[in-house]
Design a protein around this motif. Sequence first.
Motif, PDB file in Angstrom:
ATOM      1  N   PRO A  11       0.823  -1.212   0.000  1.00 38.42           N
ATOM      2  CA  PRO A  11       0.000   0.000   0.000  1.00 38.42           C
ATOM      3  C   PRO A  11       0.857   1.263   0.000  1.00 38.42           C
ATOM      4  CG  PRO A  11      -0.324  -1.261   2.041  1.00 38.42           C
ATOM      5  CD  PRO A  11       0.738  -1.936   1.252  1.00 38.42           C
ATOM      6  N   GLU A  12       0.385   2.241  -0.710  1.00 39.41           N
ATOM      7  CA  GLU A  12       1.055   3.540  -0.691  1.00 39.41           C
ATOM      8  C   GLU A  12       0.460   4.362   0.444  1.00 39.41           C
ATOM      9  OE1 GLU A  12       1.145   5.568  -4.436  1.00 39.41           O
ATOM     10  OE2 GLU A  12       1.687   3.724  -5.507  1.00 39.41           O
ATOM     11  N   VAL A  13       1.347   4.939   1.236  1.00 41.52           N
ATOM     12  CA  VAL A  13       0.941   5.771   2.364  1.00 41.52           C
ATOM     13  C   VAL A  13       1.276   7.212   2.018  1.00 41.52           C
ATOM     14  CG1 VAL A  13       1.288   6.254   4.815  1.00 41.52           C
ATOM     15  CG2 VAL A  13       1.367   3.880   3.988  1.00 41.52           C
ATOM     16  N   GLY A  14       0.314   8.095   2.182  1.00 37.61           N
ATOM     17  CA  GLY A  14       0.531   9.511   1.929  1.00 37.61           C
ATOM     18  C   GLY A  14       0.183  10.327   3.158  1.00 37.61           C
ATOM     19  N   MET A  15       0.721  11.529   3.177  1.00 36.92           N
ATOM     20  CA  MET A  15       0.431  12.412   4.300  1.00 36.92           C
ATOM     21  C   MET A  15       0.157  13.812   3.781  1.00 36.92           C
ATOM     22  SD  MET A  15       2.326  13.043   7.919  1.00 36.92           S
ATOM     23  CE  MET A  15       3.735  12.219   7.329  1.00 36.92           C
ATOM     24  N   ARG A  16      -0.842  14.432   4.400  1.00 33.57           N
ATOM     25  CA  ARG A  16      -1.138  15.827   4.081  1.00 33.57           C
ATOM     26  C   ARG A  16      -1.381  16.568   5.384  1.00 33.57           C
ATOM     27  NH1 ARG A  16      -5.116  19.041  -0.004  1.00 33.57           N
ATOM     28  NH2 ARG A  16      -4.910  20.997   1.093  1.00 33.57           N
ATOM     29  N   THR A  17      -0.520  17.542   5.635  1.00 31.71           N
ATOM     30  CA  THR A  17      -0.662  18.421   6.797  1.00 31.71           C
ATOM     31  C   THR A  17      -0.509  19.850   6.296  1.00 31.71           C
ATOM     32  OG1 THR A  17       1.695  18.531   7.341  1.00 31.71           O
ATOM     33  CG2 THR A  17       0.456  16.660   8.256  1.00 31.71           C
ATOM     34  N   GLY A  18      -0.538  20.781   7.215  1.00 32.74           N
ATOM     35  CA  GLY A  18      -0.355  22.173   6.843  1.00 32.74           C
ATOM     36  C   GLY A  18       1.017  22.457   6.253  1.00 32.74           C
ATOM     37  N   ASP A  19       1.980  21.565   6.501  1.00 35.79           N
ATOM     38  CA  ASP A  19       3.340  21.733   5.976  1.00 35.79           C
ATOM     39  C   ASP A  19       3.553  21.118   4.603  1.00 35.79           C
ATOM     40  OD1 ASP A  19       4.009  22.975   8.331  1.00 35.79           O
ATOM     41  OD2 ASP A  19       4.968  21.207   9.207  1.00 35.79           O
ATOM     42  N   THR A  20       2.559  20.435   4.096  1.00 32.40           N
ATOM     43  CA  THR A  20       2.719  19.751   2.816  1.00 32.40           C
ATOM     44  C   THR A  20       2.836  20.783   1.692  1.00 32.40           C
ATOM     45  OG1 THR A  20       1.412  17.896   3.639  1.00 32.40           O
ATOM     46  CG2 THR A  20       1.715  18.047   1.257  1.00 32.40           C
ATOM     47  N   PRO A  21       3.941  20.749   0.950  1.00 32.08           N
ATOM     48  CA  PRO A  21       4.115  21.706  -0.160  1.00 32.08           C
ATOM     49  C   PRO A  21       3.016  21.544  -1.216  1.00 32.08           C
ATOM     50  CG  PRO A  21       6.170  20.548   0.306  1.00 32.08           C
ATOM     51  CD  PRO A  21       5.093  19.876   1.098  1.00 32.08           C
ATOM     52  N   SER A  22       2.730  22.612  -1.900  1.00 31.37           N
ATOM     53  CA  SER A  22       1.692  22.628  -2.930  1.00 31.37           C
ATOM     54  C   SER A  22       1.926  21.539  -3.974  1.00 31.37           C
ATOM     55  CB  SER A  22       1.653  24.000  -3.596  1.00 31.37           C
ATOM     56  OG  SER A  22       0.710  24.013  -4.636  1.00 31.37           O
ATOM     57  N   SER A  23       3.170  21.345  -4.384  1.00 32.91           N
ATOM     58  CA  SER A  23       3.460  20.322  -5.397  1.00 32.91           C
ATOM     59  C   SER A  23       3.098  18.930  -4.887  1.00 32.91           C
ATOM     60  CB  SER A  23       4.930  20.379  -5.811  1.00 32.91           C
ATOM     61  OG  SER A  23       5.768  20.132  -4.694  1.00 32.91           O
ATOM     62  N   ASP A  24       3.353  18.654  -3.610  1.00 35.93           N
ATOM     63  CA  ASP A  24       3.001  17.352  -3.033  1.00 35.93           C
ATOM     64  C   ASP A  24       1.490  17.206  -2.886  1.00 35.93           C
ATOM     65  OD1 ASP A  24       5.671  16.729  -2.943  1.00 35.93           O
ATOM     66  OD2 ASP A  24       5.878  17.043  -0.780  1.00 35.93           O
ATOM     67  N   ARG A  25       0.802  18.302  -2.579  1.00 33.02           N
ATOM     68  CA  ARG A  25      -0.659  18.240  -2.491  1.00 33.02           C
ATOM     69  C   ARG A  25      -1.245  17.895  -3.856  1.00 33.02           C
ATOM     70  NH1 ARG A  25      -0.050  23.176   0.625  1.00 33.02           N
ATOM     71  NH2 ARG A  25      -0.963  24.316  -1.117  1.00 33.02           N
ATOM     72  N   GLN A  26      -0.678  18.464  -4.913  1.00 40.53           N
ATOM     73  CA  GLN A  26      -1.144  18.163  -6.270  1.00 40.53           C
ATOM     74  C   GLN A  26      -0.884  16.699  -6.618  1.00 40.53           C
ATOM     75  OE1 GLN A  26      -3.035  20.080  -8.298  1.00 40.53           O
ATOM     76  NE2 GLN A  26      -3.094  21.359  -6.459  1.00 40.53           N
ATOM     77  N   LYS A  27       0.263  16.166  -6.194  1.00 41.97           N
ATOM     78  CA  LYS A  27       0.560  14.745  -6.435  1.00 41.97           C
ATOM     79  C   LYS A  27      -0.456  13.851  -5.734  1.00 41.97           C
ATOM     80  CE  LYS A  27       5.537  15.339  -6.858  1.00 41.97           C
ATOM     81  NZ  LYS A  27       6.829  15.149  -6.191  1.00 41.97           N
ATOM     82  N   LEU A  28      -0.871  14.244  -4.509  1.00 45.05           N
ATOM     83  CA  LEU A  28      -1.870  13.460  -3.781  1.00 45.05           C
ATOM     84  C   LEU A  28      -3.202  13.435  -4.525  1.00 45.05           C
ATOM     85  CD1 LEU A  28      -1.215  14.562  -0.082  1.00 45.05           C
ATOM     86  CD2 LEU A  28      -0.762  12.315  -1.089  1.00 45.05           C
ATOM     87  N   ILE A  29      -3.489  14.481  -5.283  1.00 46.55           N
ATOM     88  CA  ILE A  29      -4.725  14.525  -6.068  1.00 46.55           C
ATOM     89  C   ILE A  29      -4.567  13.682  -7.334  1.00 46.55           C
ATOM     90  CG2 ILE A  29      -6.256  16.005  -7.438  1.00 46.55           C
ATOM     91  CD1 ILE A  29      -5.659  18.241  -5.365  1.00 46.55           C
ATOM     92  N   ARG A  30      -3.411  13.812  -7.994  1.00 45.95           N
ATOM     93  CA  ARG A  30      -3.188  13.061  -9.237  1.00 45.95           C
ATOM     94  C   ARG A  30      -3.062  11.562  -8.987  1.00 45.95           C
ATOM     95  NH1 ARG A  30       0.298  17.285 -10.096  1.00 45.95           N
ATOM     96  NH2 ARG A  30       2.123  15.994  -9.697  1.00 45.95           N
ATOM     97  N   ARG A  31      -2.380  11.202  -7.902  1.00 47.12           N
ATOM     98  CA  ARG A  31      -2.160   9.784  -7.571  1.00 47.12           C
ATOM     99  C   ARG A  31      -2.419   9.585  -6.077  1.00 47.12           C
ATOM    100  NH1 ARG A  31      -0.205   5.089  -9.420  1.00 47.12           N
ATOM    101  NH2 ARG A  31       1.040   3.831  -7.999  1.00 47.12           N
ATOM    102  N   PRO A  32      -3.683   9.447  -5.715  1.00 44.27           N
ATOM    103  CA  PRO A  32      -4.034   9.312  -4.302  1.00 44.27           C
ATOM    104  C   PRO A  32      -3.420   8.055  -3.686  1.00 44.27           C
ATOM    105  CG  PRO A  32      -5.988   9.753  -5.625  1.00 44.27           C
ATOM    106  CD  PRO A  32      -4.869   9.449  -6.577  1.00 44.27           C
ATOM    107  N   PRO A  33      -2.985   8.155  -2.435  1.00 41.70           N
ATOM    108  CA  PRO A  33      -2.424   6.981  -1.762  1.00 41.70           C
ATOM    109  C   PRO A  33      -3.539   6.042  -1.300  1.00 41.70           C
ATOM    110  CG  PRO A  33      -2.516   8.804  -0.241  1.00 41.70           C
ATOM    111  CD  PRO A  33      -2.970   9.336  -1.580  1.00 41.70           C
ATOM    112  N   ASP A  34      -3.167   4.823  -0.980  1.00 41.34           N
ATOM    113  CA  ASP A  34      -4.136   3.862  -0.448  1.00 41.34           C
ATOM    114  C   ASP A  34      -4.560   4.265   0.961  1.00 41.34           C
ATOM    115  OD1 ASP A  34      -3.968   1.785  -2.598  1.00 41.34           O
ATOM    116  OD2 ASP A  34      -1.875   1.819  -1.970  1.00 41.34           O
TER     117      ASP A  34
END
Length: 168
Positions: free
Chosen positions: A117-140
């Motif tokens: 499984p892919e694990v992702g994290m999103r907090t207030g510190d998550t850079p905009s580019s990483d937030r976009q990646k989470l949208i394009r390829r959501p983690p499990d």
Amino acid sequence: MADHEALQAFSPAVRDWFASSFPAPTAPQIQGWPHITAGEHTLICAPTGSGKTLASFLSSIDRLTNTPRPDERSHRTRVLYISPLRALAFDIEKNLRAPLKGIEFAAERLGEGFTAPEVGMRTGDTPSSDRQKLIRRPPDLLITTPESLYLMCTSAARETLVGVETVI
């Protein structure tokens, strides 16, 4: 319920990893797992260090490692962990690595299939580019904070949460 019976709902790889990592399940795990694996809403109230986090995650980890990823991007994230603190979110993410790797090794030893499984994290510190990646390829499995979850729910990112099956 006997200690060994508490693990019977899990796959052989998960049972093997658990037995090689812990002497026995804790009381919150023994009492919680039957309800969690049955898909029931479950609240575990126990002291720090009693195994609550693993009690809550193990069923989800087992399901994620034994089922194929959904093809639809909107249904990819199946487990959502909401951490009250950003620091705890980082600890949870770090502490998930050992069980995931251990279960993978156990599956290899037993000749079982394993989906990492892919694990992702999103907090207030998550850079905009990483937030976009989470949208394009959501983690499990997504680890987030209440504030970041609110922001996700009020943006295009909410589409990636349609398939969430478990909220921890």
